[in-house]
Design a protein around this motif. Sequence first.
Motif, mmCIF file in Angstrom:
data_model
loop_
_atom_site.group_PDB
_atom_site.id
_atom_site.type_symbol
_atom_site.label_atom_id
_atom_site.label_comp_id
_atom_site.label_asym_id
_atom_site.label_seq_id
_atom_site.Cartn_x
_atom_site.Cartn_y
_atom_site.Cartn_z
ATOM 1 N N GLU A 160 146.281 -34.216 79.675
ATOM 2 C CA GLU A 160 146.456 -34.345 78.229
ATOM 3 C C GLU A 160 145.462 -33.472 77.464
ATOM 4 O OE1 GLU A 160 148.778 -35.870 76.644
ATOM 5 O OE2 GLU A 160 149.747 -36.655 78.451
ATOM 6 N N THR A 161 144.217 -33.383 77.978
ATOM 7 C CA THR A 161 143.210 -32.550 77.334
ATOM 8 C C THR A 161 143.614 -31.078 77.373
ATOM 9 O OG1 THR A 161 141.489 -34.139 77.960
ATOM 10 C CG2 THR A 161 140.769 -31.924 77.313
ATOM 11 N N LEU A 162 144.064 -30.616 78.547
ATOM 12 C CA LEU A 162 144.493 -29.220 78.671
ATOM 13 C C LEU A 162 145.712 -28.933 77.799
ATOM 14 C CD1 LEU A 162 144.070 -28.686 82.522
ATOM 15 C CD2 LEU A 162 142.599 -27.825 80.687
ATOM 16 N N LYS A 163 146.606 -29.916 77.732
ATOM 17 C CA LYS A 163 147.802 -29.736 76.893
ATOM 18 C C LYS A 163 147.410 -29.599 75.426
ATOM 19 C CE LYS A 163 152.234 -31.882 75.771
ATOM 20 N NZ LYS A 163 153.110 -33.075 76.004
ATOM 21 N N ALA A 164 146.487 -30.473 74.978
ATOM 22 C CA ALA A 164 146.040 -30.395 73.586
ATOM 23 C C ALA A 164 145.301 -29.079 73.328
ATOM 24 C CB ALA A 164 145.132 -31.579 73.259
ATOM 25 N N HIS A 165 144.488 -28.645 74.319
ATOM 26 C CA HIS A 165 143.769 -27.386 74.156
ATOM 27 C C HIS A 165 144.737 -26.208 74.080
ATOM 28 C CE1 HIS A 165 140.445 -24.622 74.348
ATOM 29 N NE2 HIS A 165 140.939 -24.043 75.433
ATOM 30 N N GLU A 299 145.893 -13.263 78.326
ATOM 31 C CA GLU A 299 144.955 -14.173 78.996
ATOM 32 C C GLU A 299 145.275 -15.630 78.750
ATOM 33 O OE1 GLU A 299 141.083 -11.171 78.636
ATOM 34 O OE2 GLU A 299 141.173 -13.118 77.643
ATOM 35 N N THR A 300 146.001 -15.944 77.679
ATOM 36 C CA THR A 300 146.329 -17.338 77.377
ATOM 37 C C THR A 300 147.272 -17.873 78.428
ATOM 38 O OG1 THR A 300 146.065 -16.930 75.035
ATOM 39 C CG2 THR A 300 147.266 -18.921 75.678
ATOM 40 N N PRO A 301 146.930 -18.999 79.148
ATOM 41 C CA PRO A 301 147.829 -19.533 80.209
ATOM 42 C C PRO A 301 149.103 -20.062 79.604
ATOM 43 C CG PRO A 301 146.041 -21.056 79.747
ATOM 44 C CD PRO A 301 145.722 -19.801 78.998
ATOM 45 N N LYS A 302 150.192 -19.791 80.250
ATOM 46 C CA LYS A 302 151.483 -20.300 79.789
ATOM 47 C C LYS A 302 151.598 -21.773 80.099
ATOM 48 C CE LYS A 302 153.905 -15.908 80.387
ATOM 49 N NZ LYS A 302 155.060 -15.242 80.997
ATOM 50 N N PRO A 303 152.255 -22.594 79.237
ATOM 51 C CA PRO A 303 152.367 -24.065 79.476
ATOM 52 C C PRO A 303 153.312 -24.345 80.628
ATOM 53 C CG PRO A 303 153.611 -23.381 77.544
ATOM 54 C CD PRO A 303 152.846 -22.189 77.962
#
Length: 303
Positions: A160-165, A299-303
């Motif tokens: 959940e933290t990574l998703k919100a980030h 560089e932004t990781p894809k969800p």
Amino acid sequence: MEDLGNVFGAGATQQMNLDDVSPATRLLEKRRQMFEVQEALETQKEEFARREELFKRREEALRKQDLELQQQLIRFNKFLQENDSKTARAEKKAAEEVRLRDQKEKEIQELTKQVQEWTEQKDRMKVALEQNLVYERYLNSVVEDSDDFTEIADLLKRHETLKAHHEDLQTRASEVVLLNDKYRTDLQQYTKDGQDRKLKGHNTIAIKQKLWEEHQLDALTAGSSRERMLEDSAEKVLELGKCQMAITNLYERARARSKVKQPYTADHGEQLKVMQDFVMDLSFIVAKGKQTQQAQAKETPKP
């Protein structure tokens, strides 16, 4: 009420006569009229109280008569009820038995339907449980192989933290894109305006210089008077000065907005070079910002 009418009528009649008297006499007359009205009101209150007492006595007599009639009606109804009690009890008992039978049949149908729904819900929950057991086993294996998580709840919390980030990064990226577009648009407009002003200044300088040279040559060759030549020269010099002032103004604006501090120069050629460097720097900043944005997007990781 008639007394009040008489008092107000008398006051209206005397009002016409009070216009010719002194204010003190008029005030005394007004107080007398108010006193008469107050006495009339007190008389009306006493009359209303007397009538109210009379109405209460009549109401009490009617209440007693109504009570006697109600008692007689109760005795009569009791007599009728005693005569019809057996028939009423029998009909009531039969109706109650029919009602109970219908109620029990309805309850049986509802319970049967509820049991069927619970059975279907149980089957669905069982299927869902079997499907979710696969995810639970997978999460347990991840927790066992990981040194960072000791429970499944920690792993889910981290997710959940990574998703919100990630959502926050997407929002910030969108804001950066919008801001970059705005800066690029402003820079393009500023560059275009600067180039237009620069080109217009060059053209104006060239035209004025050419006109000045032509007029100077005409003045020398035509042999016109010295005063006429001086006046024409002064006008052309004034126009040239205006052009130079426009160049200086643009130079000072570019020098004030530039991050590179340069010494001030009064040479208009050097001023034009400084404005050219400022425009080139802005173009380079825009290109660099675009490259940085593309690199951040990669560089932004894809969800």
